[in-house]
Design a protein around this motif. Sequence first.
Motif, PDB file in Angstrom:
ATOM      1  N   THR A 194       0.961  -1.235  -0.209  1.00 30.40           N
ATOM      2  CA  THR A 194       0.103  -0.038  -0.047  1.00 30.40           C
ATOM      3  C   THR A 194       0.900   1.014   0.048  1.00 30.40           C
ATOM      4  O   THR A 194       2.077   1.220  -0.125  1.00 30.40           O
ATOM      5  N   THR A 195       0.406   2.392  -0.010  1.00 32.82           N
ATOM      6  CA  THR A 195       1.124   3.680  -0.110  1.00 32.82           C
ATOM      7  C   THR A 195       2.175   3.662   0.992  1.00 32.82           C
ATOM      8  O   THR A 195       1.951   3.606   1.979  1.00 32.82           O
ATOM      9  N   LEU A 196       3.245   4.181   0.422  1.00 31.79           N
ATOM     10  CA  LEU A 196       4.505   4.386   1.192  1.00 31.79           C
ATOM     11  C   LEU A 196       4.662   5.658   2.171  1.00 31.79           C
ATOM     12  O   LEU A 196       5.144   5.931   3.021  1.00 31.79           O
ATOM     13  N   GLY A 197       3.977   6.795   1.537  1.00 29.23           N
ATOM     14  CA  GLY A 197       4.337   7.918   1.975  1.00 29.23           C
ATOM     15  C   GLY A 197       5.486   8.749   1.588  1.00 29.23           C
ATOM     16  O   GLY A 197       5.728   8.595   0.430  1.00 29.23           O
ATOM     17  N   MET A 198       6.307   9.381   2.266  1.00 29.40           N
ATOM     18  CA  MET A 198       7.336  10.190   1.875  1.00 29.40           C
ATOM     19  C   MET A 198       8.541   9.255   1.358  1.00 29.40           C
ATOM     20  O   MET A 198       9.094   8.562   2.319  1.00 29.40           O
ATOM     21  N   MET A 199       8.769   9.470   0.284  1.00 28.17           N
ATOM     22  CA  MET A 199      10.016   8.444  -0.378  1.00 28.17           C
ATOM     23  C   MET A 199      11.144   8.635   0.121  1.00 28.17           C
ATOM     24  O   MET A 199      12.159   7.555   0.160  1.00 28.17           O
ATOM     25  N   ALA A 200      11.516   9.839   0.393  1.00 30.19           N
ATOM     26  CA  ALA A 200      13.113  10.138   0.880  1.00 30.19           C
ATOM     27  C   ALA A 200      13.176   9.224   2.356  1.00 30.19           C
ATOM     28  O   ALA A 200      14.260   9.003   2.376  1.00 30.19           O
ATOM     29  N   TYR A 201      12.466   9.051   2.987  1.00 33.16           N
ATOM     30  CA  TYR A 201      12.447   8.203   4.192  1.00 33.16           C
ATOM     31  C   TYR A 201      13.095   7.015   4.026  1.00 33.16           C
ATOM     32  O   TYR A 201      14.113   6.687   4.611  1.00 33.16           O
ATOM     33  N   TYR A 202      12.650   6.172   3.055  1.00 33.51           N
ATOM     34  CA  TYR A 202      13.260   4.868   2.623  1.00 33.51           C
ATOM     35  C   TYR A 202      14.852   4.917   2.184  1.00 33.51           C
ATOM     36  O   TYR A 202      15.784   4.181   2.317  1.00 33.51           O
ATOM     37  N   ALA A 203      15.019   6.011   1.082  1.00 33.29           N
ATOM     38  CA  ALA A 203      16.377   5.969   0.522  1.00 33.29           C
ATOM     39  C   ALA A 203      17.215   6.457   1.540  1.00 33.29           C
ATOM     40  O   ALA A 203      18.345   6.162   1.435  1.00 33.29           O
ATOM     41  N   MET A 204      16.708   7.399   2.559  1.00 34.47           N
ATOM     42  CA  MET A 204      17.796   8.004   3.420  1.00 34.47           C
ATOM     43  C   MET A 204      18.011   7.017   4.314  1.00 34.47           C
ATOM     44  O   MET A 204      19.208   7.159   5.055  1.00 34.47           O
ATOM     45  N   LEU A 205      17.505   5.717   4.541  1.00 27.78           N
ATOM     46  CA  LEU A 205      18.000   4.815   5.712  1.00 27.78           C
ATOM     47  C   LEU A 205      18.983   4.409   4.931  1.00 27.78           C
ATOM     48  O   LEU A 205      20.016   3.683   6.062  1.00 27.78           O
ATOM     49  N   ALA A 206      19.798   4.516   3.986  1.00 28.28           N
ATOM     50  CA  ALA A 206      21.059   4.033   3.444  1.00 28.28           C
ATOM     51  C   ALA A 206      22.135   5.039   3.886  1.00 28.28           C
ATOM     52  O   ALA A 206      23.337   4.648   4.058  1.00 28.28           O
ATOM     53  N   LEU A 207      21.660   6.340   4.373  1.00 30.12           N
ATOM     54  CA  LEU A 207      22.792   7.246   4.531  1.00 30.12           C
ATOM     55  C   LEU A 207      23.788   7.117   5.702  1.00 30.12           C
ATOM     56  O   LEU A 207      24.952   7.395   5.904  1.00 30.12           O
ATOM     57  N   LEU A 261      10.257  -0.748  -5.467  1.00 31.66           N
ATOM     58  CA  LEU A 261      11.426  -1.186  -5.746  1.00 31.66           C
ATOM     59  C   LEU A 261      12.415  -0.399  -4.799  1.00 31.66           C
ATOM     60  O   LEU A 261      12.442   0.841  -4.911  1.00 31.66           O
ATOM     61  N   PHE A 262      13.415  -1.281  -4.330  1.00 29.74           N
ATOM     62  CA  PHE A 262      14.338  -0.433  -3.345  1.00 29.74           C
ATOM     63  C   PHE A 262      15.676  -0.943  -3.864  1.00 29.74           C
ATOM     64  O   PHE A 262      15.964  -2.139  -4.255  1.00 29.74           O
ATOM     65  N   GLY A 263      16.653  -0.086  -3.945  1.00 31.13           N
ATOM     66  CA  GLY A 263      17.932  -0.342  -4.181  1.00 31.13           C
ATOM     67  C   GLY A 263      19.063   0.254  -3.438  1.00 31.13           C
ATOM     68  O   GLY A 263      18.836   1.526  -2.657  1.00 31.13           O
ATOM     69  N   VAL A 264      20.261  -0.192  -3.172  1.00 27.90           N
ATOM     70  CA  VAL A 264      21.471   0.237  -2.415  1.00 27.90           C
ATOM     71  C   VAL A 264      22.625   0.070  -3.596  1.00 27.90           C
ATOM     72  O   VAL A 264      22.891  -1.083  -4.085  1.00 27.90           O
ATOM     73  N   LEU A 265      23.436   1.295  -3.274  1.00 34.16           N
ATOM     74  CA  LEU A 265      24.784   1.068  -4.239  1.00 34.16           C
ATOM     75  C   LEU A 265      25.797   1.795  -3.464  1.00 34.16           C
ATOM     76  O   LEU A 265      25.801   2.727  -2.596  1.00 34.16           O
ATOM     77  N   ASP A 266      26.905   0.873  -3.023  1.00 39.45           N
ATOM     78  CA  ASP A 266      28.094   1.282  -2.098  1.00 39.45           C
ATOM     79  C   ASP A 266      29.107   1.934  -3.152  1.00 39.45           C
ATOM     80  O   ASP A 266      29.568   1.222  -4.039  1.00 39.45           O
ATOM     81  N   PRO A 267      29.435   3.039  -2.702  1.00 42.25           N
ATOM     82  CA  PRO A 267      30.346   4.058  -3.740  1.00 42.25           C
ATOM     83  C   PRO A 267      31.850   3.024  -3.501  1.00 42.25           C
ATOM     84  O   PRO A 267      32.547   3.270  -4.404  1.00 42.25           O
ATOM     85  N   THR A 268      32.156   2.261  -2.392  1.00 41.92           N
ATOM     86  CA  THR A 268      33.455   1.782  -2.493  1.00 41.92           C
ATOM     87  C   THR A 268      33.744   0.954  -3.491  1.00 41.92           C
ATOM     88  O   THR A 268      34.756   0.149  -3.514  1.00 41.92           O
ATOM     89  N   VAL A 269      32.665   0.529  -4.269  1.00 42.62           N
ATOM     90  CA  VAL A 269      32.934  -0.560  -5.190  1.00 42.62           C
ATOM     91  C   VAL A 269      33.740   0.267  -6.293  1.00 42.62           C
ATOM     92  O   VAL A 269      34.458  -0.651  -7.049  1.00 42.62           O
ATOM     93  N   PHE A 270      33.699   1.552  -6.119  1.00 44.08           N
ATOM     94  CA  PHE A 270      34.338   2.276  -7.404  1.00 44.08           C
ATOM     95  C   PHE A 270      35.571   2.924  -6.776  1.00 44.08           C
ATOM     96  O   PHE A 270      36.475   2.937  -7.629  1.00 44.08           O
ATOM     97  N   MET A 271      35.582   3.252  -5.716  1.00 43.86           N
ATOM     98  CA  MET A 271      36.520   4.313  -4.907  1.00 43.86           C
ATOM     99  C   MET A 271      36.536   4.211  -3.623  1.00 43.86           C
ATOM    100  O   MET A 271      35.453   3.968  -3.059  1.00 43.86           O
ATOM    101  N   PRO A 272      37.629   4.533  -2.722  1.00 48.05           N
ATOM    102  CA  PRO A 272      37.621   4.586  -1.534  1.00 48.05           C
ATOM    103  C   PRO A 272      36.645   5.544  -1.032  1.00 48.05           C
ATOM    104  O   PRO A 272      36.118   6.442  -1.719  1.00 48.05           O
ATOM    105  N   LEU A 273      36.123   5.479   0.192  1.00 43.02           N
ATOM    106  CA  LEU A 273      34.778   6.308   0.700  1.00 43.02           C
ATOM    107  C   LEU A 273      35.345   7.683   0.903  1.00 43.02           C
ATOM    108  O   LEU A 273      34.458   8.685   0.276  1.00 43.02           O
ATOM    109  N   GLU A 274      36.611   7.607   1.213  1.00 41.77           N
ATOM    110  CA  GLU A 274      37.220   9.332   1.582  1.00 41.77           C
ATOM    111  C   GLU A 274      37.284  10.017   0.108  1.00 41.77           C
ATOM    112  O   GLU A 274      36.973  11.224   0.129  1.00 41.77           O
ATOM    113  N   HIS A 275      37.768   9.179  -0.960  1.00 40.25           N
ATOM    114  CA  HIS A 275      37.729   9.777  -2.135  1.00 40.25           C
ATOM    115  C   HIS A 275      36.502  10.110  -2.674  1.00 40.25           C
ATOM    116  O   HIS A 275      36.185  11.336  -3.340  1.00 40.25           O
TER     117      HIS A 275
END
Length: 340
Positions: free
Chosen positions: A120-133, A258-272
């Motif tokens: 059913t309805t999710l409400g504010m979409m940013a809530y779910y995307a921001m769980l990754a932060l 549909l929910f997705g997660v992508l880790d930047p460290t796959v491509f470069m160190p997090l600090e970079h």
Amino acid sequence: MWRRVQPSVWYDFNVRVFERSGVPREDAEQAAAVRLESALRQGAGLDAFSIMRLRNTVRRLQSGGINPAPQISVVREHDRFALLDGDNGLGAVTGTRAMRRCLAMAAGHGAAFVGVRNSTTLGMMAYYAMLALPHHVIGFAATNTELKIGLPPWGGMTPALGNNPFAIAIPAGTQPAIVLDMSVIATQPQGSEAGSTSSRAPLGSGFMARPVIGEHKGYGLALVLEILTGVLTGAGFGRAHAPEQLEAPDARYDLGHLFGVLDPTVFMPLEHFSTRMEQLCREMAETERAPGVDRIVLPGELEHERRRERLEMGIPVQDNAPAALQEFCTGLDLEAPMLG
């Protein structure tokens, strides 16, 4: 001067509302958390529209249109991909569990996707995307919707696609995260009911929706999102979500997410990655401004500032909210929250 309600008061009230509607305590707290985050970040704060949405959710919980105690199950799972059945439960509950599962699956692997059907309805979409932060990864969330505000195919007249919102949250080092949260239909106040403080058209207002992006390109984006969230997940899609199909309080929406997660460290160190994000944010903010523009902001920046202010000062209550809130509470035999 606007009246205000303290965040903790608004959260506790929403928990009580959901529990009164048969939702187990843990799920009631989760649904309340999504509604609180929306009130903290979105411009209107607490208005009659948000009360109406809560009232409609309660009505559907009481009528069987939403399952208050769903048994969310795994339909299929393979490596870093999964499909869940939401058992027609609250979208806030199903969506949060799906995104958390996605984060767990992505850990150590770099990426994952989780689809959901029968929701059913999710409400504010940013809530779910921001769980990754907090995990320093990029989060994505998308859903299809019912056609109460519907978009016809380009060149057509009959609404066949919902406003299909999506959100992407990207960590930006020491800068506020980039959080894009948008739907594909442009809405604006329609008549006196909308009020001057709301950017949301009232449901059933009868106006002709238009794409928020580039005419036929906006239609294309809406269609692609319908495929990813509805067709791909096995959920309802297209005209299955037409108002005449879902107008009864006990109607099952069968929305897909549909929910997705992508880790930047796959491509470069997090600090970079963080350093590059900080540089990009500075470049955008320091760009020469057009005449009359005081400041260039990035997606999610205003919401970040609004949230910080409201956590300290309280959530603004629009003039049209107290009467709607009192009427709603009377119907549920609940004490209305204290408004400052």
